[in-house]
Design a protein around this motif. Structure first.
Motif, PDB file in Angstrom:
ATOM      1  N   MET A  94       7.628   6.409  10.741  1.00  0.00           N
ATOM      2  CA  MET A  94       6.320   5.863  10.350  1.00  0.00           C
ATOM      3  C   MET A  94       6.450   5.189   8.977  1.00  0.00           C
ATOM      4  N   THR A  95       6.095   3.930   8.934  1.00  0.00           N
ATOM      5  CA  THR A  95       6.197   3.192   7.666  1.00  0.00           C
ATOM      6  C   THR A  95       5.095   3.655   6.716  1.00  0.00           C
ATOM      7  N   PHE A  96       5.452   3.859   5.475  1.00  0.00           N
ATOM      8  CA  PHE A  96       4.486   4.350   4.487  1.00  0.00           C
ATOM      9  C   PHE A  96       3.352   3.328   4.311  1.00  0.00           C
ATOM     10  N   LEU A  97       3.744   2.108   3.989  1.00  0.00           N
ATOM     11  CA  LEU A  97       2.738   1.073   3.757  1.00  0.00           C
ATOM     12  C   LEU A  97       3.249  -0.221   4.354  1.00  0.00           C
ATOM     13  N   SER A  98       2.420  -0.856   5.161  1.00  0.00           N
ATOM     14  CA  SER A  98       2.921  -2.082   5.757  1.00  0.00           C
ATOM     15  C   SER A  98       1.824  -3.140   5.860  1.00  0.00           C
ATOM     16  N   GLY A  99       2.190  -4.348   5.539  1.00  0.00           N
ATOM     17  CA  GLY A  99       1.256  -5.474   5.597  1.00  0.00           C
ATOM     18  C   GLY A  99       1.744  -6.480   6.618  1.00  0.00           C
ATOM     19  N   ARG A 100       0.832  -7.049   7.383  1.00  0.00           N
ATOM     20  CA  ARG A 100       1.194  -8.097   8.332  1.00  0.00           C
ATOM     21  C   ARG A 100       0.328  -9.333   8.091  1.00  0.00           C
ATOM     22  N   ASN A 101       0.999 -10.422   7.836  1.00  0.00           N
ATOM     23  CA  ASN A 101       0.325 -11.719   7.659  1.00  0.00           C
ATOM     24  C   ASN A 101      -0.818 -11.644   6.659  1.00  0.00           C
ATOM     25  N   LEU A 102      -0.576 -10.943   5.571  1.00  0.00           N
ATOM     26  CA  LEU A 102      -1.630 -10.789   4.564  1.00  0.00           C
ATOM     27  C   LEU A 102      -1.899 -12.110   3.864  1.00  0.00           C
ATOM     28  N   GLY A 103      -3.160 -12.402   3.702  1.00  0.00           N
ATOM     29  CA  GLY A 103      -3.544 -13.584   2.953  1.00  0.00           C
ATOM     30  C   GLY A 103      -4.736 -13.266   2.072  1.00  0.00           C
TER      31      GLY A 103
ATOM     32  N   THR B 279      -1.914 -10.577  -7.199  1.00  0.00           N
ATOM     33  CA  THR B 279      -2.860 -10.585  -6.077  1.00  0.00           C
ATOM     34  C   THR B 279      -2.309  -9.717  -4.945  1.00  0.00           C
ATOM     35  N   LEU B 280      -1.023  -9.870  -4.641  1.00  0.00           N
ATOM     36  CA  LEU B 280      -0.423  -9.041  -3.589  1.00  0.00           C
ATOM     37  C   LEU B 280      -0.499  -7.561  -3.976  1.00  0.00           C
ATOM     38  N   ALA B 281      -0.249  -7.262  -5.263  1.00  0.00           N
ATOM     39  CA  ALA B 281      -0.346  -5.868  -5.726  1.00  0.00           C
ATOM     40  C   ALA B 281      -1.770  -5.340  -5.535  1.00  0.00           C
ATOM     41  N   ARG B 282      -2.772  -6.187  -5.811  1.00  0.00           N
ATOM     42  CA  ARG B 282      -4.157  -5.734  -5.637  1.00  0.00           C
ATOM     43  C   ARG B 282      -4.505  -5.553  -4.163  1.00  0.00           C
ATOM     44  N   LEU B 283      -3.882  -6.351  -3.282  1.00  0.00           N
ATOM     45  CA  LEU B 283      -4.151  -6.206  -1.850  1.00  0.00           C
ATOM     46  C   LEU B 283      -3.547  -4.923  -1.315  1.00  0.00           C
ATOM     47  N   ILE B 284      -2.249  -4.682  -1.627  1.00  0.00           N
ATOM     48  CA  ILE B 284      -1.621  -3.513  -1.010  1.00  0.00           C
ATOM     49  C   ILE B 284      -2.052  -2.218  -1.682  1.00  0.00           C
ATOM     50  N   SER B 285      -2.723  -2.315  -2.843  1.00  0.00           N
ATOM     51  CA  SER B 285      -3.301  -1.104  -3.412  1.00  0.00           C
ATOM     52  C   SER B 285      -4.787  -1.031  -3.061  1.00  0.00           C
ATOM     53  N   ARG B 286      -5.231  -1.965  -2.243  1.00  0.00           N
ATOM     54  CA  ARG B 286      -6.614  -2.028  -1.750  1.00  0.00           C
ATOM     55  C   ARG B 286      -7.640  -2.013  -2.892  1.00  0.00           C
ATOM     56  N   LEU B 287      -7.254  -2.681  -3.996  1.00  0.00           N
ATOM     57  CA  LEU B 287      -8.260  -2.945  -5.021  1.00  0.00           C
ATOM     58  C   LEU B 287      -9.069  -4.146  -4.576  1.00  0.00           C
ATOM     59  N   GLU B 288      -8.442  -4.970  -3.699  1.00  0.00           N
ATOM     60  CA  GLU B 288      -9.169  -6.070  -3.068  1.00  0.00           C
ATOM     61  C   GLU B 288      -8.881  -6.048  -1.582  1.00  0.00           C
ATOM     62  N   LYS B 289      -9.815  -6.597  -0.818  1.00  0.00           N
ATOM     63  CA  LYS B 289      -9.588  -6.690   0.621  1.00  0.00           C
ATOM     64  C   LYS B 289      -8.872  -7.985   0.934  1.00  0.00           C
TER      65      LYS B 289
ATOM     66  N   LEU C  99      -3.400  -4.353   6.965  1.00  0.00           N
ATOM     67  CA  LEU C  99      -2.696  -3.459   6.062  1.00  0.00           C
ATOM     68  C   LEU C  99      -2.759  -2.074   6.682  1.00  0.00           C
ATOM     69  N   ARG C 100      -1.606  -1.420   6.798  1.00  0.00           N
ATOM     70  CA  ARG C 100      -1.574  -0.086   7.384  1.00  0.00           C
ATOM     71  C   ARG C 100      -0.925   0.892   6.415  1.00  0.00           C
ATOM     72  N   PHE C 101      -1.563   2.067   6.310  1.00  0.00           N
ATOM     73  CA  PHE C 101      -1.023   3.145   5.498  1.00  0.00           C
ATOM     74  C   PHE C 101      -0.710   4.272   6.464  1.00  0.00           C
ATOM     75  N   LYS C 102       0.584   4.570   6.647  1.00  0.00           N
ATOM     76  CA  LYS C 102       1.011   5.603   7.595  1.00  0.00           C
ATOM     77  C   LYS C 102       0.315   5.430   8.943  1.00  0.00           C
ATOM     78  N   ASP C 103       0.382   4.223   9.447  1.00  0.00           N
ATOM     79  CA  ASP C 103      -0.147   3.899  10.778  1.00  0.00           C
ATOM     80  C   ASP C 103      -1.663   3.799  10.877  1.00  0.00           C
ATOM     81  N   GLU C 104      -2.365   3.978   9.765  1.00  0.00           N
ATOM     82  CA  GLU C 104      -3.815   3.805   9.824  1.00  0.00           C
ATOM     83  C   GLU C 104      -4.185   2.460   9.192  1.00  0.00           C
TER      84      GLU C 104
ATOM     85  N   ILE D 191      -6.058   0.156   6.999  1.00  0.00           N
ATOM     86  CA  ILE D 191      -6.912   0.429   5.833  1.00  0.00           C
ATOM     87  C   ILE D 191      -7.436  -0.852   5.174  1.00  0.00           C
ATOM     88  N   GLY D 192      -7.061  -2.010   5.754  1.00  0.00           N
ATOM     89  CA  GLY D 192      -7.424  -3.284   5.133  1.00  0.00           C
ATOM     90  C   GLY D 192      -8.923  -3.458   4.944  1.00  0.00           C
TER      91      GLY D 192
END
Ligand SMILES: Nc1ncnc2c1ncn2[C@@H]1O[C@H](COP(=O)(O)OP(=O)(O)O)[C@@H](O)[C@H]1O
Ligand SMILES: [Mg+2]
Length: 324
Positions: A1-10, A62-72, A78-83, A85-86
């Motif tokens: 299970m990937t800890f944190l994963s982003g797909r086609n984030l924009g 901006t990418l840091a803010r996205l994957i830390s979900r400070l911004e949508k 965006l998935r955190f342990k398969d959930e 969360i985007g």
């Protein structure tokens, strides 16, 4: 299970240009990434650490803010342990926030000047461990202060009573006191003198060894990334253009990565002779094809026509370049 994963984030920002016209600034554009901490465990203190590098304006923060979900994200998932969360509302993000913490360059400024160290360090414990007794909290605060190199006797002090370097240590203590798995650090060593930078990087390594904290080090400082990280992601024009092992900087392929490496200041502070010509593109008007082609000394006809697709060239190495 990937800890944190982003797909086609924009992520796009819209600024108004005149009355009717809105301009779209594509700060992050179609980024996919996996941060896999589990596989990295037990494989050495730097093994789960990733660096994110690129010129100013390339979209790192901006990418840091996205994957830390400070911004949508505007697009992608965006998935955190398969959930997924985007799009989760803040109140559902508690388990994620417990494990993924962020600190920024201005972390010191985010310390409330009217709060004592005890209050500042109690807050995350109260939020994430509401059942914790005051005595236990004080023990944890004393412990973490010692670990980040602050005197535990100083917990009645206010932030202004500390030096710049100590304030950053306090901000680090506030982020790691809840024992997160991933700490996203956006330019946290910037603006400090070289010896303080070195001390902070060593502190990161120590905390990594002791508590299993992994880092995403966002930085324009390649030596720092090489020191702390096993893996390097290179951003250009809102995209990840190369993903490669830090120990093999010389094996990098993308002409942008190579230009970055060559224009890196050497340890004695002088610059190597080759600079990258031109400017990064305007994020409201990216060039067609590969966004790097106007600055690339190796471009071919296809580079101005088609955007390159990110391809793996080895298990731990991938790049988006028509020349590979
Ligand atoms: N809130 C915002 N509104 C408008 N534009 C933004 C905003 N945040 C970032 N940008 C733009 O997005 C691009 C990427 O910025 P940033 O993520 O801060 O890059 P980096 O951290 O690599 O310097 C820049 O052109 C920046 O001006
Ligand atoms: Mg930034």
């Amino acid at each position: 299970m990937t800890f944190l994963s982003g797909r086609n984030l924009g992520k796009s920002y819209f600024t108004s240009k005149g009355l009717w016209h809105k301009e779209e600034i594509r700060a992050v554009y179609d980024v996919s990434l996996d941060l896999d901490l589990e596989n990295a465990r037990g494989a050495g203190s730097r093994s789960g650490n990733t660096g994110l590098v690129g010129e100013s304006g390339s979209g790192k923060s901006t990418l840091a803010r996205l994957i830390s979900r400070l911004e949508k994200p505007t697009t992608g998932s965006l998935r955190f342990k398969d959930e997924a969360i985007g799009d989760l509302p803040e109140k559902m993000l508690l388990p994620f926030r417990r494990q993924v913490q962020v600190i920024f360059q201005d972390a010191a400024a985010s310390l409330n000047p009217r709060h004592t160290v005890e209050k500042i360090l109690s807050e995350p414990l109260r939020n994430f461990f509401p059942g914790m007794k005051r005595k236990e909290r004080l023990e944890r605060i004393t412990e973490i202060m010692g670990q980040v190199g602050l005197s535990p006797d100083h917990f009645e002090r206010f932030p202004h009573e500390f030096s710049g370097g100590q304030k950053r240590r306090l901000a680090i203590a506030r982020a790691v006191i809840i024992n997160p798995d991933l700490l996203i650090c956006d330019e946290v060593t910037s603006g400090l003198d070289v010896s303080l930078q070195g001390q902070l990087l060593n502190l990161f390594l120590e905390l990594g060894d002791r508590f299993g904290v992994h880092y995403l080090l966002v930085s324009h400082d390649l030596p720092a990334v090489r020191y702390l990280c096993r893996r390097v992601l290179v951003m250009y024009a809102g995209r990840i253009v190369e993903d490669f092992p830090a120990a093999e900087m010389a094996a990098s392929i993308h002409p942008y990565t190579r230009a970055l490496l060559e224009s890196e200041p050497s340890l004695d502070g002088s610059f190597s002779p080759r600079f990258l010509p031109g400017e990064p593109p305007d994020p409201s008007a990216y060039p067609t094809g590969c966004p790097f082609h106007p600055r690339c000394s190796e471009k071919k006809a296809v580079c101005s026509e088609q955007a390159p697709i990110f391809k793996k060239v080895a298990d731990n190495h991938g790049t988006a370049c028509h020349l590979t």
